[in-house]
Scaffold this motif. Structure first.
Motif, PDB file in Angstrom:
ATOM      1  N   GLY A  83       0.813  -1.216   0.000  1.00 52.31           N
ATOM      2  CA  GLY A  83       0.000   0.000   0.000  1.00 52.31           C
ATOM      3  C   GLY A  83       0.841   1.258   0.000  1.00 52.31           C
ATOM      4  O   GLY A  83       0.523   2.238  -0.692  1.00 52.31           O
ATOM      5  N   VAL A  84       1.925   1.257   0.764  1.00 54.87           N
ATOM      6  CA  VAL A  84       2.814   2.422   0.795  1.00 54.87           C
ATOM      7  C   VAL A  84       3.413   2.664  -0.586  1.00 54.87           C
ATOM      8  O   VAL A  84       3.512   3.802  -1.050  1.00 54.87           O
ATOM      9  CB  VAL A  84       3.938   2.217   1.832  1.00 54.87           C
ATOM     10  N   THR A  85       3.797   1.583  -1.255  1.00 56.38           N
ATOM     11  CA  THR A  85       4.376   1.697  -2.594  1.00 56.38           C
ATOM     12  C   THR A  85       3.377   2.310  -3.567  1.00 56.38           C
ATOM     13  O   THR A  85       3.728   3.207  -4.352  1.00 56.38           O
ATOM     14  CB  THR A  85       4.805   0.314  -3.109  1.00 56.38           C
ATOM     15  N   LEU A  86       2.135   1.846  -3.536  1.00 62.33           N
ATOM     16  CA  LEU A  86       1.117   2.363  -4.457  1.00 62.33           C
ATOM     17  C   LEU A  86       0.806   3.825  -4.182  1.00 62.33           C
ATOM     18  O   LEU A  86       0.560   4.603  -5.116  1.00 62.33           O
ATOM     19  CB  LEU A  86      -0.156   1.522  -4.339  1.00 62.33           C
ATOM     20  N   GLU A 138      -9.040   4.817  -0.848  1.00 64.54           N
ATOM     21  CA  GLU A 138      -8.775   3.400  -0.590  1.00 64.54           C
ATOM     22  C   GLU A 138      -7.280   3.096  -0.658  1.00 64.54           C
ATOM     23  O   GLU A 138      -6.747   2.332   0.159  1.00 64.54           O
ATOM     24  CB  GLU A 138      -9.530   2.535  -1.607  1.00 64.54           C
ATOM     25  N   VAL A 139      -6.598   3.699  -1.647  1.00 67.44           N
ATOM     26  CA  VAL A 139      -5.151   3.496  -1.770  1.00 67.44           C
ATOM     27  C   VAL A 139      -4.435   4.073  -0.552  1.00 67.44           C
ATOM     28  O   VAL A 139      -3.528   3.448   0.016  1.00 67.44           O
ATOM     29  CB  VAL A 139      -4.611   4.145  -3.066  1.00 67.44           C
ATOM     30  N   PHE A 140      -4.859   5.269  -0.136  1.00 67.86           N
ATOM     31  CA  PHE A 140      -4.244   5.910   1.027  1.00 67.86           C
ATOM     32  C   PHE A 140      -4.459   5.062   2.281  1.00 67.86           C
ATOM     33  O   PHE A 140      -3.526   4.856   3.070  1.00 67.86           O
ATOM     34  CB  PHE A 140      -4.839   7.308   1.235  1.00 67.86           C
ATOM     35  N   ASN A 141      -5.672   4.560   2.464  1.00 67.71           N
ATOM     36  CA  ASN A 141      -5.959   3.743   3.647  1.00 67.71           C
ATOM     37  C   ASN A 141      -5.143   2.450   3.651  1.00 67.71           C
ATOM     38  O   ASN A 141      -4.685   1.986   4.702  1.00 67.71           O
ATOM     39  CB  ASN A 141      -7.455   3.431   3.724  1.00 67.71           C
ATOM     40  N   GLU A 142      -4.955   1.878   2.455  1.00 66.58           N
ATOM     41  CA  GLU A 142      -4.117   0.672   2.372  1.00 66.58           C
ATOM     42  C   GLU A 142      -2.676   1.003   2.754  1.00 66.58           C
ATOM     43  O   GLU A 142      -2.005   0.226   3.439  1.00 66.58           O
ATOM     44  CB  GLU A 142      -4.164   0.064   0.970  1.00 66.58           C
ATOM     45  N   ALA A 143      -2.217   2.193   2.311  1.00 68.94           N
ATOM     46  CA  ALA A 143      -0.853   2.611   2.656  1.00 68.94           C
ATOM     47  C   ALA A 143      -0.700   2.782   4.163  1.00 68.94           C
ATOM     48  O   ALA A 143       0.289   2.351   4.759  1.00 68.94           O
ATOM     49  CB  ALA A 143      -0.511   3.919   1.942  1.00 68.94           C
ATOM     50  N   MET A 144      -1.699   3.414   4.789  1.00 65.74           N
ATOM     51  CA  MET A 144      -1.633   3.640   6.230  1.00 65.74           C
ATOM     52  C   MET A 144      -1.686   2.308   6.990  1.00 65.74           C
ATOM     53  O   MET A 144      -1.020   2.131   8.021  1.00 65.74           O
ATOM     54  CB  MET A 144      -2.762   4.557   6.683  1.00 65.74           C
ATOM     55  N   SER A 145      -2.469   1.360   6.477  1.00 68.02           N
ATOM     56  CA  SER A 145      -2.517   0.035   7.110  1.00 68.02           C
ATOM     57  C   SER A 145      -1.173  -0.668   6.989  1.00 68.02           C
ATOM     58  O   SER A 145      -0.710  -1.339   7.923  1.00 68.02           O
ATOM     59  CB  SER A 145      -3.621  -0.815   6.469  1.00 68.02           C
ATOM     60  N   ILE A 202      -5.698   8.252  19.885  1.00 66.63           N
ATOM     61  CA  ILE A 202      -6.264   9.378  19.128  1.00 66.63           C
ATOM     62  C   ILE A 202      -5.859   9.247  17.662  1.00 66.63           C
ATOM     63  O   ILE A 202      -4.679   9.233  17.335  1.00 66.63           O
ATOM     64  CB  ILE A 202      -5.765  10.719  19.688  1.00 66.63           C
ATOM     65  N   GLY A 203      -6.847   9.135  16.774  1.00 69.15           N
ATOM     66  CA  GLY A 203      -6.550   8.913  15.360  1.00 69.15           C
ATOM     67  C   GLY A 203      -5.942   7.555  15.133  1.00 69.15           C
ATOM     68  O   GLY A 203      -5.046   7.391  14.296  1.00 69.15           O
ATOM     69  N   GLY A 204      -6.450   6.548  15.842  1.00 67.54           N
ATOM     70  CA  GLY A 204      -5.820   5.225  15.885  1.00 67.54           C
ATOM     71  C   GLY A 204      -6.173   4.286  14.760  1.00 67.54           C
ATOM     72  O   GLY A 204      -5.842   3.097  14.843  1.00 67.54           O
ATOM     73  N   GLY A 205      -6.845   4.766  13.724  1.00 67.93           N
ATOM     74  CA  GLY A 205      -7.156   3.905  12.590  1.00 67.93           C
ATOM     75  C   GLY A 205      -8.044   2.743  12.991  1.00 67.93           C
ATOM     76  O   GLY A 205      -9.060   2.908  13.672  1.00 67.93           O
TER      77      GLY A 205
END
Length: 339
Positions: A94-97, A143-150, A178-181
């Motif tokens: 995800g980070v790569t994308l 969705e791409v950003f959320n995958e990167a954060m995961s 706080i902001g714990g995903g």
């Protein structure tokens, strides 16, 4: 001079490397090799791409030590390449994308002008919206950003647990992230410390997908609550707070607001843990110094030194106590206590 030239050429060709990596992930090369070696023709057939051009890409990925090619033209994943599989527990796919994709690419082209003009946020300059507002209006990019954060969260989780390995949690009964995903790090701490209760404070759209939340999957659903809210307005009462990879997104004034809200809600002996890539001293190479420029480009935030985090804590009413590190020092846990 040859060593200097070679080093400089590595830096100059950095974009080539990141785009070769991005394309390999985008096309699905690493997933195609997840179950064993294959040649480029077979992979091309599975991915529905040109076999000749794919071979050249895979050869380049081999040069980056992400794939290994044998004398028969078969490719397999290296230990580093394994981390780019979709199903790897510590995947960085995800980070790569995200980092190699068009949004980051176009925002970065404004870096020189931002520095000339003394203004952050190339993302707004390019797209007309702050990053998080843009993502809320563009779900496919979100969705791409959320995958990167995961992806980052799984890596950071191990670093935080290592940094706090010897920390005494016996005086804490309720920890708020706080902001714990989706709550991976908080739930990992709940697993390790059965006396703890936890609350994840997040935006509604992050926690509405119940199947992504970690509490039930990790067997701590009875001790973990997910609460929707706005950290800039208020945070729920808790004995201690953790803020992981959040403050670096925001400027000093915004950080102080978040930390002040936690201070207001904390008890007399409350604590706060800021988990970020802490910038080391002069001349010490560290990813945080590059990540700082990324924050300059993509948002209003920055990476900070221990002293700068201590200053934010003081402005918000906390007292800096100490910073905890894993062996790699990729991440630091800055602890504050209620003044």
């Amino acid at each position: 001079m040859e060593d200097a030239n070679a080093k400089l050429m590595e830096l100059i060709s950095g974009m080539w490397r990141s785009q070769i990596l991005y394309t390999g992930v985008k096309l699905g090369v690493f997933d195609a090799l997840a179950h064993g070696p294959k040649n480029a023709v077979r992979v091309a057939r599975e991915l529905d791409v040109d076999a000749g051009l794919l071979y050249r890409l895979m050869r380049a990925l081999g040069s980056l030590e992400l794939l290994k090619e044998d004398n028969n033209g078969n490719f397999s994943l290296t230990p580093i390449g394994e981390l780019l599989r979709r199903d790897h527990p510590q995947t960085l796919r995800g980070v790569t994308l995200w980092e190699g994709g068009s949004l980051s690419y176009f925002a970065w082209r404004h870096l020189a002008d931002l520095i000339k003009e003394g203004k952050q946020d190339g993302f707004v300059r390019e797209f007309g919206w702050p990053l998080f507002e843009y993502l809320s209006q563009n779900p496919s990019h979100g969705e791409v950003f959320n995958e990167a954060m995961s992806s980052l969260s799984s890596m950071d989780n191990a670093l935080v647990l290592e940094a706090l390995e010897n920390y005494d949690f016996s005086g804490i009964s309720h920890l708020c992230d706080i902001g714990g995903g989706h709550g991976l790090t908080l739930c990992s701490l709940l697993v390790k410390y059965p006396h703890l209760r936890g609350t994840v404070l997040e935006l509604p759209n992050v926690i509405e997908q119940k199947e992504l939340l970690w509490a039930d999957r990790m067997g701590v659903g009875d001790r973990c609550t997910y609460m929707s809210g706005d950290m800039f307005r208020e945070v729920p009462p808790a004995g201690a707070y953790m803020v992981k990879r959040v403050l670096h997104d925001w400027n000093d004034e915004e950080c102080i607001q978040i930390l002040s809200n936690a201070h207001k809600a904390a008890p007399r002996d409350g604590r706060v843990f800021i988990m970020e890539a802490v910038v080391p001293g002069p001349d010490a190479p560290h990813l945080s110094k590059l990540l700082d420029i990324h924050m300059l480009v993509m948002a209003t935030g920055r990476e900070r030194t221990t002293e700068e985090y201590a200053g934010l804590l003081e402005e918000a009413g906390w007292t800096y106590r100490q910073t905890w590190y894993p062996a790699s020092k990729m991440l630091g846990v800055v602890e504050g206590v209620k003044a």
